[in-house]
Design a protein around this motif. Structure first.
Motif, PDB file in Angstrom:
ATOM      1  N   ASN A  58      31.610  45.103  42.904  1.00  0.00           N
ATOM      2  CA  ASN A  58      33.062  45.264  42.874  1.00  0.00           C
ATOM      3  C   ASN A  58      33.727  44.132  43.655  1.00  0.00           C
ATOM      4  O   ASN A  58      33.572  44.042  44.878  1.00  0.00           O
ATOM      5  N   PRO A  59      34.500  43.277  43.017  1.00  0.00           N
ATOM      6  CA  PRO A  59      35.058  42.118  43.730  1.00  0.00           C
ATOM      7  C   PRO A  59      35.989  42.507  44.869  1.00  0.00           C
ATOM      8  O   PRO A  59      36.116  41.749  45.843  1.00  0.00           O
ATOM      9  N   PHE A  60      36.632  43.679  44.795  1.00  0.00           N
ATOM     10  CA  PHE A  60      37.549  44.084  45.852  1.00  0.00           C
ATOM     11  C   PHE A  60      36.816  44.528  47.115  1.00  0.00           C
ATOM     12  O   PHE A  60      37.429  44.635  48.174  1.00  0.00           O
ATOM     13  N   LEU A  61      35.511  44.769  46.999  1.00  0.00           N
ATOM     14  CA  LEU A  61      34.666  45.009  48.171  1.00  0.00           C
ATOM     15  C   LEU A  61      33.880  43.761  48.548  1.00  0.00           C
ATOM     16  O   LEU A  61      33.083  43.803  49.482  1.00  0.00           O
ATOM     17  N   VAL A 116      35.301  40.357  48.866  1.00  0.00           N
ATOM     18  CA  VAL A 116      36.183  39.190  49.009  1.00  0.00           C
ATOM     19  C   VAL A 116      35.561  38.101  49.879  1.00  0.00           C
ATOM     20  O   VAL A 116      36.023  36.961  49.851  1.00  0.00           O
ATOM     21  N   GLU A 117      34.513  38.452  50.626  1.00  0.00           N
ATOM     22  CA  GLU A 117      33.824  37.439  51.433  1.00  0.00           C
ATOM     23  C   GLU A 117      32.617  36.847  50.704  1.00  0.00           C
ATOM     24  O   GLU A 117      31.994  35.900  51.223  1.00  0.00           O
ATOM     25  N   ALA A 118      32.261  37.359  49.529  1.00  0.00           N
ATOM     26  CA  ALA A 118      31.140  36.785  48.780  1.00  0.00           C
ATOM     27  C   ALA A 118      31.511  35.373  48.351  1.00  0.00           C
ATOM     28  O   ALA A 118      32.644  35.119  47.927  1.00  0.00           O
ATOM     29  N   PRO A 119      30.588  34.408  48.454  1.00  0.00           N
ATOM     30  CA  PRO A 119      30.938  33.005  48.208  1.00  0.00           C
ATOM     31  C   PRO A 119      31.616  32.742  46.866  1.00  0.00           C
ATOM     32  O   PRO A 119      32.639  32.041  46.807  1.00  0.00           O
ATOM     33  N   GLU A 120      31.093  33.295  45.778  1.00  0.00           N
ATOM     34  CA  GLU A 120      31.691  33.004  44.479  1.00  0.00           C
ATOM     35  C   GLU A 120      33.058  33.660  44.330  1.00  0.00           C
ATOM     36  O   GLU A 120      33.985  33.078  43.751  1.00  0.00           O
ATOM     37  N   VAL A 121      33.209  34.872  44.864  1.00  0.00           N
ATOM     38  CA  VAL A 121      34.515  35.528  44.832  1.00  0.00           C
ATOM     39  C   VAL A 121      35.523  34.711  45.624  1.00  0.00           C
ATOM     40  O   VAL A 121      36.655  34.470  45.177  1.00  0.00           O
ATOM     41  N   ARG A 122      35.124  34.252  46.804  1.00  0.00           N
ATOM     42  CA  ARG A 122      36.027  33.455  47.643  1.00  0.00           C
ATOM     43  C   ARG A 122      36.406  32.143  46.954  1.00  0.00           C
ATOM     44  O   ARG A 122      37.565  31.717  47.006  1.00  0.00           O
ATOM     45  N   ARG A 123      35.452  31.513  46.268  1.00  0.00           N
ATOM     46  CA  ARG A 123      35.783  30.270  45.562  1.00  0.00           C
ATOM     47  C   ARG A 123      36.798  30.525  44.447  1.00  0.00           C
ATOM     48  O   ARG A 123      37.714  29.723  44.234  1.00  0.00           O
ATOM     49  N   SER A 124      36.652  31.645  43.752  1.00  0.00           N
ATOM     50  CA  SER A 124      37.606  31.969  42.687  1.00  0.00           C
ATOM     51  C   SER A 124      38.999  32.206  43.255  1.00  0.00           C
ATOM     52  O   SER A 124      40.003  31.782  42.668  1.00  0.00           O
ATOM     53  N   PHE A 137      42.264  39.257  49.773  1.00  0.00           N
ATOM     54  CA  PHE A 137      42.357  40.497  49.017  1.00  0.00           C
ATOM     55  C   PHE A 137      43.682  40.575  48.270  1.00  0.00           C
ATOM     56  O   PHE A 137      43.730  40.977  47.091  1.00  0.00           O
ATOM     57  N   ALA A 138      44.771  40.222  48.941  1.00  0.00           N
ATOM     58  CA  ALA A 138      46.095  40.308  48.317  1.00  0.00           C
ATOM     59  C   ALA A 138      46.178  39.432  47.084  1.00  0.00           C
ATOM     60  O   ALA A 138      46.749  39.833  46.056  1.00  0.00           O
ATOM     61  N   GLU A 139      45.615  38.232  47.155  1.00  0.00           N
ATOM     62  CA  GLU A 139      45.652  37.350  45.992  1.00  0.00           C
ATOM     63  C   GLU A 139      44.788  37.897  44.866  1.00  0.00           C
ATOM     64  O   GLU A 139      45.164  37.815  43.684  1.00  0.00           O
ATOM     65  N   LEU A 140      43.652  38.472  45.202  1.00  0.00           N
ATOM     66  CA  LEU A 140      42.788  39.072  44.180  1.00  0.00           C
ATOM     67  C   LEU A 140      43.514  40.232  43.497  1.00  0.00           C
ATOM     68  O   LEU A 140      43.451  40.377  42.263  1.00  0.00           O
TER      69      LEU A 140
END
Length: 254
Positions: free
Chosen positions: A213-216, A218-226, A242-245
Motif C-alpha cells: 500500500n503506497p500510503f503506508l 511513503v518512505e519506500a525508495p520508489e514511492v519517494r522517487r515518484s 503523504f499529502a502529495e500522494l
C-alpha cells in the motif's frame, strides 16, 4: 467465528461477525436490506458498531432498530450520528457476547472517525483501504498519516476490514506509484481474479498492506522517487510526501 462482508450500494461492505449460533455484530450498516436478508438466513444481530458519520455507513441503523429495538449501537462521539446507545473514544473497551475490541481514534477521513480492533480484526471504516486510504473530507494530511501509522502498528496478521471494495482501482494507482513492487503486482492480479469471480478482495492483512500500500510506504525508495517527480523536488517531510500522494490519488482516473 464467521466474518462476512455484506455488499451494499455500489461498493460498500457491511461487515458481520457471527458466532456458531448466528449471533452477530453488524458494522457500518449503510442500508438495512443486506442485514435483513442475512437475518432471513439465520443471522441474529446483537449489536451495531459504527466507525463514522457518513450516510453510507449509518443510514440503515434506524430500520434495523425497528426490527431489533434492543440492539446496542456503539458509535464515536459525534452528534451527527443518531441512535447511539454508547459513545466511545480512544482506549475504550467494547465487549459484546464474548468478543472484545479496543477503540482507536483515527481522524483524517472525518474528524471523529474511530476503528474497532480485536479478535485479530480491525474494522477501520474509510481510513485504511486495501492498497489505499480514504479521502480527507475533514482532517489534515498530518492527522490522516498519524492515523495510518497507528493502524500500521497493529500485528501483521491483523485482518483489515474496511468499508469499500476499492482494491482493483487502488491497485492501478499503486502500480503507477511503485511499478517495481512485485508483491503489489501479485496483489493486484489476485484482486482482479477475485473480482472477476464475484468474490470480495477483503479482508486484507496488515502485513500485506505494509508490503503493497503506497500510503503506508511513503518512505519506500520508489514511492519517494515518484512523489519527488510529482513535486519537482524532495518533500520537506513525510507529511508533505503523504499529502502529495493523496492529492495525486484524488485526481487519478483509471
Amino acid at each position: 467465528m464467521q466474518l462476512r462482508p455484506l455488499p451494499a450500494f455500489a461498493d460498500n461492505y457491511i461487515w458481520t461477525l457471527a458466532d456458531e449460533a448466528g449471533r452477530a455484530l453488524i458494522v457500518d450498516p449503510g442500508e438495512a436490506g443486506p442485514v435483513l436478508a442475512a437475518a432471513g438466513e439465520g443471522l441474529q444481530p446483537v449489536a451495531i458498531l459504527l466507525t463514522h458519520h457518513h450516510p453510507d455507513h449509518i443510514s440503515g441503523v434506524g430500520d434495523l432498530l425497528q426490527k431489533w429495538p434492543d440492539l446496542a449501537v456503539i458509535a464515536p462521539n459525534d452528534p451527527r450520528i443518531g441512535h447511539a446507545t454508547r459513545r466511545v473514544g480512544e482506549g475504550h473497551g467494547v465487549e459484546i457476547e464474548g468478543w472484545r475490541f479496543s477503540v482507536m481514534e483515527i481522524p483524517g477521513h472525518t474528524l471523529s472517525h474511530i476503528a474497532f480492533h480485536g479478535e485479530g480484526l480491525v474494522f477501520c471504516g474509510d481510513t485504511l483501504f486495501s492498497l489505499g486510504c480514504g479521502r480527507l473530507f475533514e482532517g489534515t494530511p498530518a492527522q490522516m498519516q498519524a492515523s495510518l501509522t497507528k493502524l500500521a502498528s497493529l500485528p501483521g496478521e491483523t485482518r483489515i476490514c474496511c468499508g469499500h471494495e476499492y482494491t482493483v482501482n487502488n491497485g492501478r494507482f499503486a502500480s503507477m506509484v511503485e511499478p517495481g513492487n512485485l508483491a503489489l503486482r501479485r496483489r493486484t492480479e489476485e484482486a482482479r481474479t477475485m473480482r472477476d469471480r464475484g468474490l470480495p478482495t477483503l479482508p486484507s492483512t496488515l502485513a500485506n498492506e505494509l508490503a503493497t500500500n503506497p500510503f503506508l510506504r511513503v518512505e519506500a525508495p520508489e514511492v519517494r522517487r515518484s512523489i519527488e517527480a510529482r513535486l519537482g523536488r524532495s518533500p520537506d517531510d513525510s507529511v508533505e510526501a503523504f499529502a502529495e500522494l493523496r492529492r495525486w490519488k484524488d485526481g487519478f482516473t483509471s
